[in-house]
Design a protein around this motif. Sequence first.
Motif, short mmCIF file in Angstrom:
data_model
loop_
_atom_site.label_atom_id
_atom_site.label_comp_id
_atom_site.label_asym_id
_atom_site.label_seq_id
_atom_site.Cartn_x
_atom_site.Cartn_y
_atom_site.Cartn_z
N MET A 1 0.85 -1.19 0.00
CA MET A 1 0.00 0.00 0.00
C MET A 1 0.89 1.24 0.00
O MET A 1 1.51 1.59 1.00
N THR A 2 0.97 1.91 -1.14
CA THR A 2 1.73 3.15 -1.22
C THR A 2 0.74 4.29 -1.37
O THR A 2 -0.01 4.35 -2.34
N THR A 3 0.73 5.19 -0.40
CA THR A 3 -0.24 6.27 -0.40
C THR A 3 0.47 7.61 -0.39
O THR A 3 1.64 7.72 -0.04
N ALA A 4 -0.27 8.66 -0.80
CA ALA A 4 0.31 10.00 -0.82
C ALA A 4 0.61 10.47 0.60
O ALA A 4 1.53 11.25 0.83
N THR A 5 -0.17 10.02 1.56
CA THR A 5 0.07 10.35 2.97
C THR A 5 0.43 9.07 3.70
O THR A 5 0.06 7.97 3.26
N PRO A 6 1.15 9.19 4.82
CA PRO A 6 1.55 7.97 5.55
C PRO A 6 0.35 7.13 5.94
O PRO A 6 -0.72 7.64 6.31
N ALA A 7 0.51 5.82 5.83
CA ALA A 7 -0.58 4.91 6.18
C ALA A 7 -0.94 5.07 7.65
O ALA A 7 -0.07 5.16 8.51
N SER A 8 -2.23 5.11 7.94
CA SER A 8 -2.70 5.27 9.30
C SER A 8 -2.75 3.94 10.03
O SER A 8 -2.59 2.86 9.42
N GLU B 1 -5.34 1.71 8.52
CA GLU B 1 -4.91 1.05 7.28
C GLU B 1 -3.98 -0.13 7.58
O GLU B 1 -4.03 -1.15 6.88
N LEU B 2 -3.16 -0.01 8.62
CA LEU B 2 -2.33 -1.14 9.00
C LEU B 2 -3.17 -2.31 9.49
O LEU B 2 -2.91 -3.47 9.18
N LEU B 3 -4.21 -2.00 10.28
CA LEU B 3 -5.10 -3.07 10.75
C LEU B 3 -5.76 -3.77 9.57
O LEU B 3 -5.90 -4.99 9.57
N GLU B 4 -6.17 -3.01 8.56
CA GLU B 4 -6.79 -3.59 7.38
C GLU B 4 -5.84 -4.56 6.69
O GLU B 4 -6.25 -5.63 6.22
N LEU B 5 -4.56 -4.22 6.62
CA LEU B 5 -3.58 -5.10 5.99
C LEU B 5 -3.43 -6.41 6.76
O LEU B 5 -3.34 -7.49 6.17
N VAL B 6 -3.43 -6.32 8.09
CA VAL B 6 -3.31 -7.53 8.91
C VAL B 6 -4.60 -8.33 8.85
O VAL B 6 -4.58 -9.56 8.69
N ARG B 7 -5.73 -7.66 8.95
CA ARG B 7 -7.03 -8.33 8.99
C ARG B 7 -7.31 -9.09 7.70
O ARG B 7 -7.93 -10.16 7.72
N THR B 8 -6.85 -8.56 6.59
CA THR B 8 -7.11 -9.21 5.30
C THR B 8 -6.00 -10.17 4.89
O THR B 8 -6.04 -10.73 3.79
N ARG C 1 6.00 -2.57 7.09
CA ARG C 1 6.96 -1.56 6.61
C ARG C 1 7.18 -1.71 5.11
O ARG C 1 7.24 -0.72 4.37
N SER C 2 7.28 -2.96 4.66
CA SER C 2 7.53 -3.21 3.24
C SER C 2 6.38 -2.72 2.37
O SER C 2 6.59 -2.12 1.31
N ILE C 3 5.15 -2.95 2.80
CA ILE C 3 3.98 -2.57 2.00
C ILE C 3 3.73 -1.08 2.03
O ILE C 3 3.40 -0.46 1.01
N THR C 4 3.88 -0.47 3.21
CA THR C 4 3.49 0.94 3.36
C THR C 4 4.63 1.93 3.17
O THR C 4 4.39 3.11 2.90
N GLY D 1 7.69 -11.37 16.00
CA GLY D 1 7.19 -10.17 15.33
C GLY D 1 5.84 -10.35 14.68
O GLY D 1 5.35 -9.43 14.01
N ALA D 2 5.23 -11.51 14.87
CA ALA D 2 3.95 -11.78 14.21
C ALA D 2 2.83 -10.92 14.77
O ALA D 2 2.83 -10.54 15.94
N LEU D 3 1.86 -10.63 13.92
CA LEU D 3 0.69 -9.84 14.31
C LEU D 3 -0.57 -10.61 13.94
O LEU D 3 -0.61 -11.30 12.91
N LEU D 4 -1.58 -10.50 14.77
CA LEU D 4 -2.83 -11.21 14.53
C LEU D 4 -4.00 -10.31 14.88
O LEU D 4 -4.02 -9.70 15.96
#
Length: 395
Positions: free
Chosen positions: A1-8, A11-18, A28-31, A66-69
């Motif tokens: 996810m590359t956005t014009a403004t820093p990912a909130s 948005e990080l929760l959405e990446l983990v949830r999906t 870090r790699s995605i955003t 470092g895992a997230l759930l």
Amino acid sequence: MTTATPASAGELLELVRTGRAETRSGLRSITGLSRTAVVSRVQALAQAGLLLAGEELASTGGRPPGALLFNKDAGVVLAVAIGRSRSQLAVFDLDGTEIAADSRDHEVGVGPDRLMTEVAARLTTLLEGVRPPVAAIGLSLPGTVDTERGVSLDSPVMAGWDGVELAPYLAGVTAPAVVPLYVANDADVLARAELLGRRDDLRDDLRDVLVVKASTGLGLGIVADGRVLSGHLGAAGEIGHTKLEVADGLPCRCGSTGCLETVAGGWALCAQMAANGRPVGHVRELVALALQGDAEARHLVRESGRHVGELLAIAVNLLNPQAVVVGGDMAGAFDMFAAGLRESVYARAGALATRDLHFLPATHGDRAGLVGCAALALDHVLAPSAVDARLAAHA
């Protein structure tokens, strides 16, 4: 996810949830966020109970430090699917898994004062023993819905419901907490159900879908590029009251004549059975007869699909979906109904639009309406902007 403004944080929760990211380094790699920024946002989500991280995951099967759930047990949502003669209720966790459910028939034409009071009492019973807080309620109704006000706008099936605010009926269910109520029409929630909890590889790739609600009435849910389209006034997909030449002059329950429902709606099929001296109380009974091999019932179900397909072919040409999904009571006789659909769609739609077109039964079967109501609530409360607002309110 590359956005014009820093990912909130949302948005990080959405990446983990999906499932698109499972670790801080993945985020870090995605955003493109710095390590410090990711750690800060993850910490805020963990403190809010929405993420489980590090040592909290020691008992989840050897996940790395470092895992997230996503914490699906941080809350629950309530689902309320109200139809002409049945109301289905359920409690779901934040991952869309059903915890408890209740389905009951009700009198056709029952008003909101009686039915919504009963719904509130039944929801209260379902919540007994459920520990996580209620985050939101998703509710569906037949016909056009004002999603901003949460009221029915135009439903010939639900006389007496138009303009009636439903949130006050359910306020006591979650008291003293006040949670949002989200309302949509029944075809839209069927479409949302198709985006939640896909069950096979084919459906995982579906982003453009037409979802036919074939029951007492008829409706169409539209998924375009992975999003449900409701239209300007929430009336997108109201195909049941589109005029059809074969129905010319036939009176419809909406007060007009010549509507598709007069030849293809479940209520009209039951009326045809009654006119032939074989009364059935509901389209579910007609479907049961069809599945038992009754020739007349099988013919009516297939003809319903054929008439719906005449209009659906236009939508297929306009929207070029990957699949047509059939939900509602007539989906119980999917093979018969879909045979009629295919006949008309292939005959009337363009070759390119139908070349890769699939016809599928609703993913969640008879529970599709409930799952869609849960998805309606989850889509709102877990949206990145909603998560960010929640974190800001508790900062």
